[in-house]
Design a protein around this motif. Structure first.
Motif, PDB file in Angstrom:
ATOM      1  N   VAL A  25      55.482  36.105  43.474  1.00  0.00           N
ATOM      2  CA  VAL A  25      56.849  37.236  43.392  1.00  0.00           C
ATOM      3  C   VAL A  25      56.690  36.641  41.700  1.00  0.00           C
ATOM      4  CG1 VAL A  25      58.539  37.020  43.917  1.00  0.00           C
ATOM      5  CG2 VAL A  25      57.550  36.212  45.855  1.00  0.00           C
ATOM      6  N   ILE A  26      56.382  35.653  41.023  1.00  0.00           N
ATOM      7  CA  ILE A  26      57.134  35.827  39.730  1.00  0.00           C
ATOM      8  C   ILE A  26      55.892  36.483  38.898  1.00  0.00           C
ATOM      9  CG2 ILE A  26      57.047  34.813  37.227  1.00  0.00           C
ATOM     10  CD1 ILE A  26      58.409  32.373  38.908  1.00  0.00           C
ATOM     11  N   GLY A  27      54.797  36.513  39.252  1.00  0.00           N
ATOM     12  CA  GLY A  27      53.336  36.989  38.820  1.00  0.00           C
ATOM     13  C   GLY A  27      53.476  38.543  39.422  1.00  0.00           C
ATOM     14  N   LEU A  28      54.094  39.473  40.813  1.00  0.00           N
ATOM     15  CA  LEU A  28      53.970  39.764  40.905  1.00  0.00           C
ATOM     16  C   LEU A  28      54.813  41.089  39.737  1.00  0.00           C
ATOM     17  CD1 LEU A  28      53.086  42.312  43.156  1.00  0.00           C
ATOM     18  CD2 LEU A  28      55.127  41.459  44.371  1.00  0.00           C
ATOM     19  N   LEU A  29      55.985  40.454  39.767  1.00  0.00           N
ATOM     20  CA  LEU A  29      56.922  40.653  38.771  1.00  0.00           C
ATOM     21  C   LEU A  29      56.908  41.257  37.283  1.00  0.00           C
ATOM     22  CD1 LEU A  29      60.326  41.376  38.708  1.00  0.00           C
ATOM     23  CD2 LEU A  29      60.366  38.966  37.958  1.00  0.00           C
ATOM     24  N   LEU A  30      55.400  40.280  37.562  1.00  0.00           N
ATOM     25  CA  LEU A  30      55.630  40.711  35.765  1.00  0.00           C
ATOM     26  C   LEU A  30      54.266  42.300  35.309  1.00  0.00           C
ATOM     27  CD1 LEU A  30      54.784  37.357  34.372  1.00  0.00           C
ATOM     28  CD2 LEU A  30      55.946  39.131  33.199  1.00  0.00           C
ATOM     29  N   VAL A  31      53.112  41.627  36.370  1.00  0.00           N
ATOM     30  CA  VAL A  31      52.253  43.160  36.837  1.00  0.00           C
ATOM     31  C   VAL A  31      53.396  44.306  36.854  1.00  0.00           C
ATOM     32  CG1 VAL A  31      50.960  44.164  38.327  1.00  0.00           C
ATOM     33  CG2 VAL A  31      50.556  42.076  37.584  1.00  0.00           C
ATOM     34  N   VAL A  32      53.894  44.799  37.415  1.00  0.00           N
ATOM     35  CA  VAL A  32      54.903  45.629  37.923  1.00  0.00           C
ATOM     36  C   VAL A  32      55.534  46.379  37.125  1.00  0.00           C
ATOM     37  CG1 VAL A  32      57.074  46.411  39.497  1.00  0.00           C
ATOM     38  CG2 VAL A  32      55.706  45.445  40.861  1.00  0.00           C
ATOM     39  N   GLN A  33      56.317  44.834  36.095  1.00  0.00           N
ATOM     40  CA  GLN A  33      57.138  45.382  34.480  1.00  0.00           C
ATOM     41  C   GLN A  33      55.698  46.048  33.631  1.00  0.00           C
ATOM     42  OE1 GLN A  33      58.272  42.186  33.122  1.00  0.00           O
ATOM     43  NE2 GLN A  33      60.560  42.861  34.092  1.00  0.00           N
ATOM     44  N   LEU A  62      50.744  41.898  31.653  1.00  0.00           N
ATOM     45  CA  LEU A  62      50.147  42.232  32.342  1.00  0.00           C
ATOM     46  C   LEU A  62      48.715  41.513  33.357  1.00  0.00           C
ATOM     47  CD1 LEU A  62      49.039  44.313  34.448  1.00  0.00           C
ATOM     48  CD2 LEU A  62      46.891  44.935  32.736  1.00  0.00           C
ATOM     49  N   VAL A  63      48.013  40.428  32.162  1.00  0.00           N
ATOM     50  CA  VAL A  63      47.883  39.399  31.806  1.00  0.00           C
ATOM     51  C   VAL A  63      47.717  38.345  32.230  1.00  0.00           C
ATOM     52  CG1 VAL A  63      45.616  38.245  30.244  1.00  0.00           C
ATOM     53  CG2 VAL A  63      45.448  40.325  30.221  1.00  0.00           C
ATOM     54  N   ALA A  64      49.389  37.824  31.897  1.00  0.00           N
ATOM     55  CA  ALA A  64      49.557  36.722  32.670  1.00  0.00           C
ATOM     56  C   ALA A  64      50.266  36.839  34.293  1.00  0.00           C
ATOM     57  CB  ALA A  64      50.905  36.963  31.478  1.00  0.00           C
ATOM     58  N   GLY A  65      50.674  38.499  34.303  1.00  0.00           N
ATOM     59  CA  GLY A  65      51.238  38.374  35.912  1.00  0.00           C
ATOM     60  C   GLY A  65      49.801  38.000  36.771  1.00  0.00           C
ATOM     61  N   MET A  66      48.528  38.563  36.431  1.00  0.00           N
ATOM     62  CA  MET A  66      47.156  38.648  37.070  1.00  0.00           C
ATOM     63  C   MET A  66      47.084  36.905  37.249  1.00  0.00           C
ATOM     64  SD  MET A  66      46.280  41.794  37.702  1.00  0.00           S
ATOM     65  CE  MET A  66      44.348  42.337  37.848  1.00  0.00           C
ATOM     66  N   GLY A  67      47.364  36.466  36.062  1.00  0.00           N
ATOM     67  CA  GLY A  67      46.977  34.667  36.444  1.00  0.00           C
ATOM     68  C   GLY A  67      47.814  33.825  36.958  1.00  0.00           C
ATOM     69  N   ILE A  68      49.375  34.740  36.523  1.00  0.00           N
ATOM     70  CA  ILE A  68      49.959  33.828  37.990  1.00  0.00           C
ATOM     71  C   ILE A  68      49.675  34.235  38.927  1.00  0.00           C
ATOM     72  CG2 ILE A  68      52.265  33.599  37.755  1.00  0.00           C
ATOM     73  CD1 ILE A  68      52.560  34.717  35.096  1.00  0.00           C
ATOM     74  N   ILE A  69      49.413  35.295  39.329  1.00  0.00           N
ATOM     75  CA  ILE A  69      48.553  35.297  40.776  1.00  0.00           C
ATOM     76  C   ILE A  69      47.695  34.962  41.254  1.00  0.00           C
ATOM     77  CG2 ILE A  69      48.357  37.565  42.397  1.00  0.00           C
ATOM     78  CD1 ILE A  69      49.968  39.508  40.771  1.00  0.00           C
ATOM     79  N   ILE A  70      47.049  35.219  40.624  1.00  0.00           N
ATOM     80  CA  ILE A  70      45.526  34.333  40.918  1.00  0.00           C
ATOM     81  C   ILE A  70      46.360  32.323  40.922  1.00  0.00           C
ATOM     82  CG2 ILE A  70      43.682  33.108  40.203  1.00  0.00           C
ATOM     83  CD1 ILE A  70      43.012  35.739  38.365  1.00  0.00           C
ATOM     84  N   MET A  71      46.923  32.040  40.158  1.00  0.00           N
ATOM     85  CA  MET A  71      47.603  30.690  40.199  1.00  0.00           C
ATOM     86  C   MET A  71      47.973  30.933  41.958  1.00  0.00           C
ATOM     87  SD  MET A  71      48.312  29.303  36.458  1.00  0.00           S
ATOM     88  CE  MET A  71      49.068  28.295  37.032  1.00  0.00           C
ATOM     89  N   ALA A  72      49.026  31.394  42.061  1.00  0.00           N
ATOM     90  CA  ALA A  72      49.899  31.034  43.042  1.00  0.00           C
ATOM     91  C   ALA A  72      48.449  31.945  44.175  1.00  0.00           C
ATOM     92  CB  ALA A  72      50.576  32.502  43.183  1.00  0.00           C
ATOM     93  N   PHE A  73      47.390  31.916  43.875  1.00  0.00           N
ATOM     94  CA  PHE A  73      46.878  31.829  45.932  1.00  0.00           C
ATOM     95  C   PHE A  73      46.437  31.015  45.740  1.00  0.00           C
ATOM     96  CE2 PHE A  73      46.964  36.678  45.830  1.00  0.00           C
ATOM     97  CZ  PHE A  73      47.305  36.783  47.179  1.00  0.00           C
ATOM     98  N   ILE A  74      45.648  30.859  44.501  1.00  0.00           N
ATOM     99  CA  ILE A  74      45.008  29.346  44.365  1.00  0.00           C
ATOM    100  C   ILE A  74      45.690  28.063  45.150  1.00  0.00           C
ATOM    101  CG2 ILE A  74      43.987  26.938  43.036  1.00  0.00           C
ATOM    102  CD1 ILE A  74      43.190  29.460  41.628  1.00  0.00           C
TER     103      ILE A  74
END
Length: 68
Positions: free
Chosen positions: A36-44, A16-28
């Protein structure tokens, strides 16, 4: 719905933490694939599925072979 809030372990929290961090990095960085990779981790993490012990192994057919 009740099962989403139960059985949280370290692996789910890390996902969850890694996925949220990746999503934040993707927006930046404005990177769609990274989001998409971050979203996959959050969904998992939320749905509690993924490759766990015995989840993604190849079946062993050696015990079904004929002995000659």
């Amino acid at each position: 719905m009740k099962t989403l809030l139960k059985y949280w372990n370290a692996v789910r929290i890390i996902r969850l933490v890694a996925g949220m961090g990746i999503i934040i990095m993707a927006f930046i960085e404005n990177q769609l694939l990274l989001g998409v990779i971050g979203l996959l981790l959050v969904v998992q993490a939320v749905m509690n599925f993924g490759c766990g012990p015995g989840g993604c192994n190849i079946p062993d057919n050696r015990r079904y072979r004929r002995r000659t």
